[in-house]
Design an enzyme around this catalytic site. Structure first.
Site, mmCIF file in Angstrom:
data_model
loop_
_atom_site.group_PDB
_atom_site.id
_atom_site.type_symbol
_atom_site.label_atom_id
_atom_site.label_comp_id
_atom_site.label_asym_id
_atom_site.label_seq_id
_atom_site.Cartn_x
_atom_site.Cartn_y
_atom_site.Cartn_z
ATOM 1 N N LYS A 110 77.113 -13.020 -64.580
ATOM 2 C CA LYS A 110 76.588 -14.388 -64.573
ATOM 3 C C LYS A 110 77.768 -15.346 -64.603
ATOM 4 O O LYS A 110 78.660 -15.222 -65.446
ATOM 5 C CB LYS A 110 75.710 -14.624 -65.817
ATOM 6 C CG LYS A 110 75.008 -15.976 -65.811
ATOM 7 C CD LYS A 110 73.730 -15.902 -65.013
ATOM 8 C CE LYS A 110 73.104 -17.266 -64.791
ATOM 9 N NZ LYS A 110 73.787 -18.064 -63.743
ATOM 10 N N LYS B 245 82.331 -14.700 -61.627
ATOM 11 C CA LYS B 245 82.634 -16.025 -61.097
ATOM 12 C C LYS B 245 82.900 -15.902 -59.607
ATOM 13 O O LYS B 245 83.206 -14.817 -59.107
ATOM 14 C CB LYS B 245 83.875 -16.615 -61.791
ATOM 15 C CG LYS B 245 83.908 -18.134 -61.828
ATOM 16 C CD LYS B 245 82.917 -18.720 -62.837
ATOM 17 C CE LYS B 245 83.010 -20.240 -62.891
ATOM 18 N NZ LYS B 245 82.142 -20.810 -63.925
ATOM 19 N N GLY C 43 76.019 -22.931 -60.322
ATOM 20 C CA GLY C 43 76.937 -23.935 -59.810
ATOM 21 C C GLY C 43 78.185 -24.070 -60.667
ATOM 22 O O GLY C 43 78.264 -23.570 -61.787
ATOM 23 N N ASP C 44 79.166 -24.742 -60.117
ATOM 24 C CA ASP C 44 80.398 -25.090 -60.820
ATOM 25 C C ASP C 44 80.943 -26.316 -60.087
ATOM 26 O O ASP C 44 80.174 -27.017 -59.412
ATOM 27 C CB ASP C 44 81.390 -23.903 -60.787
ATOM 28 C CG ASP C 44 82.568 -24.072 -61.759
ATOM 29 O OD1 ASP C 44 82.371 -23.818 -62.957
ATOM 30 O OD2 ASP C 44 83.658 -24.459 -61.321
#
Length: 448
Positions: A93, A129, A168-169
Site C-alpha cells: 500500500k 510506492k 495518490g501522492d
C-alpha cells in the site's frame, strides 16, 4: 563495538555497495539505522535472522516504459515505477507520485518509509510506492488522461485488491486517480478496492481528501498535549500548498492555531491575519494556479520568492508539508531562531539528518513523517474496508477513526521510546514500534 552496532554497519555497507547512487534511499536507511541499536542489542534473534538485510531489499521492483501522445500528436516516453517493498503484514500500500524528480532512489526511499508508516496505523497493509517522472504541470486534461491510461496499462499487471493497492501522492489527485481507475476497470474489471483516493461517486471515502492534513494536525495536537501545550493561540508556519498543506491549514485553524504561511515551488506567502484555506484551495485545486495569486486577492498578504524556512519570522510551530529535504541544517537553525517549539512533518522526509539533529539539540519537539503524516494511508485503508463491505461511512465516522488512529500512533511511539530508554524521542519511538511489528511478522513467516 557491540554485535548490534557491527551488524548495522555491515548491512549499511552492503546496501551502499549495491546502490551507491541512490542518495535518497541511502539517506532514509541511514536515518533509520541510527535509531535501531537498542533494538538489536535486546533482540539478537533479529541479527540471527538477518532481518535488516531482508527488510531493506524490496520484494519486487518494477520499472516500465510509458509511451503517450501529446496534444500535438507527438510521441512522448516516460519511466514508470512500482516498488513492492514488504508484504509481511498485508498487501502493498502506497501512493503514486508524478513529478520530474521521480527516480528509483526516491521511489525506494518512499516505499521503505511506507513499511513502517503503514505498520504504525495498526491496519493490515504492507509497504509500497510508485510513480513516474511525468510532469502533470502545464499538461491538458487529455494529455494527463492519455498518460494515465498508458501508465495503468502496464501497472495493472502487478496490482490487485489483495496484492497491491496504490493511491495518490504528489501530482496525483482525484483527476489522475479517476483516469487510472477507469483504465484499470477497462482492462481488469470493476474492482473498486484496487485504488484508493477515488471519487465519492465510485467508491471513494469521505474524509480521504482531508486525511493527511487532518491527521498531521491530530498527531501534532497529541504531541503538544503531552507537553502541556496546544495549538490555541499559537502561530504556525506551514510549507506547501497541496493537499496536505491545505487541509492542515483548515484543521490547525479549527484547533485554534493561526497559520501564517504556505508556499509552492516558486515562493511563499505571509498572512498575519491567518491563511484562508478556502482561497488557497480555490487557487491550487480548482484553478491550478500559483500561490502568488493569494497575495493579489487577500488584503494584507505578501508574497516572497524562495523558501519559507529562510524567512525571519516569529512562529511557535512548524509543519513542513512540501517535499523531501526542504529543510537543511541552516534552515532548521532559522526555524529554531524564529521560536519554533515543535516541528511535525506532513511531507515525507522533509528534514535532512542534520536538521533533525538541530531540532533535537535545541529540545524542539519533533514529530517524524512516518508517524505524523500517516493519516492519508490510514484513511486509504479505511476506504479499502468500506469497498470490501460495500458501504460508505459518514465523514464524522471516518474522521473519528482517523483521530483515534493518530492518537494511537503517538501513544505507540511514546511507549516504544520509553521501553527502549529514549523517552521523548518520537523518531526513535516510531521507528522501533513500526519495525518490531514488521520484523516479528517476517520471522513468523519464515525465510521468504
Amino acid at each position: 563495538m557491540s554485535q548490534a552496532t557491527d551488524y548495522l554497519q555491515h548491512v549499511y555497507a552492503v546496501i551502499e555497495q549495491r546502490d551507491p547512487h541512490q542518495v535518497e534511499f541511502l539517506e532514509a536507511i541511514h536515518d533509520f539505522f541510527q535509531t535501531m541499536t537498542p533494538v538489536f542489542e535486546r533482540h539478537p534473534e533479529y541479527i540471527e535472522a538477518n532481518i535488516l538485510e531482508r527488510l531493506t531489499e524490496p520484494e519486487r521492483v518494477i520499472q516500465f516504459r510509458v509511451p503517450w501522445l501529446d496534444d500535438a500528436g507527438h510521441a512522448q516516453v516516460n519511466r514508470g515505477f512500482r516498488v513492492q517493498f514488504n508484504s509481511a503484514i498485508g498487501p502493498y500500500k502506497g501512493g503514486l507520485r508524478l513529478h520530474p524528480s521521480v527516480n528509483l532512489s526516491i521511489v525506494k526511499f518512499l516505499g521503505f518509509e511506507q513499511i513502517f508508516k503503514n505498520a504504525l496505523t495498526g491496519l493490515p497493509i504492507g509497504g509500497g510506492k510508485g510513480g513516474s517522472d511525468f510532469d502533470p504541470k502545464g499538461k491538458s486534461d487529455n494529455e494527463i488522461m492519455r498518460f494515465c491510461q498508458s501508465f495503468m496499462t502496464e501497472l495493472s499487471k502487478y496490482i490487485g485488491l489483495d496484492t497491491d493497492v496504490p493511491a495518490g501522492d504528489i501530482g496525483v489527485g482525484g483527476r489522475e486517480i479517476g483516469y487510472l481507475y477507469g483504465q484499470y476497470k477497462r482492462l481488469r474489471g470493476a474492482d473498486r478496492g484496487v485504488l484508493t483516493g477515488k471519487g465519492l461517486n465510485y467508491g471513494g471515502s469521505l474524509a480521504r481528501t482531508e486525511a493527511t492534513g487532518f491527521g498531521l494536525a491530530y498527531y501534532t495536537e497529541e504531541m503538544l498535549k503531552a507537553h502541556q501545550l496546544s495549538f490555541k493561540g499559537q502561530r504556525v508556519a506551514i510549507s506547501g500548498a497541496g493537499n496536505v498543506a491545505i487541509y492542515a491549514i483548515q484543521k490547525v485553524t479549527a484547533l485554534g492555531g493561526k497559520v501564517i504561511t504556505c508556499s509552492d515551488s516558486n515562493g511563499y506567502i505571509i498572512d498575519e491575519n491567518g491563511i484562508d484555506f478556502a482561497v488557497v484551495k480555490q487557487i491550487k485545486e480548482v484553478e491550478r494556479g500559483r500561490i502568488k495569486d493569494y497575495a493579489d486577492r487577500v488584503h494584507g498578504a505578501t508574497y516572497h520568492e524562495g523558501s519559507v524556512w529562510d524567512a525571519q519570522l516569529a512562529y511557535d510551530i512548524a509543519l513542513p508539508c512540501a517535499t523531501q529535504n526542504e529543510i537543511d541544517e541552516a534552515k532548521a537553525k532559522t526555524v529554531i531562531a524564529n521560536g519554533a517549539k515543535a516541528v511535525a512533518e506532513g511531507a515525507n522526509m522533509p528534514s535532512s539528518p542534520e536538521a533533525i539533529a538541530a531540532y533535537q539539540d535545541a529540545n524542539v519537539l519533533y514529530g517524524p513523517a512516518k508517524a505524523a503524516n500517516a493519516g492519508g494511508v490510514a484513511v486509504s485503508a479505511l476506504e479499502m474496508s468500506q469497498n470490501s463491505l460495500r458501504l460508505s461511512w459518514t465523514f464524522d465516522e471516518v474522521d473519528t477513526r482517523l483521530k483515534a488512529i493518530m492518537q494511537e500512533i503517538f501513544a505507540q511511539s511514546v511507549a516504544a521510546a520509553d521501553d527502549y530508554d529514549v523517552s521523548g524521542d518520537y523518531l526513535s519511538g516510531a521507528n522501533i514500534a513500526g519495525f518490531t511489528k514488521v520484523a516479528d511478522a517476517m520471522i513468523s513467516q519464515g525465510l521468504v
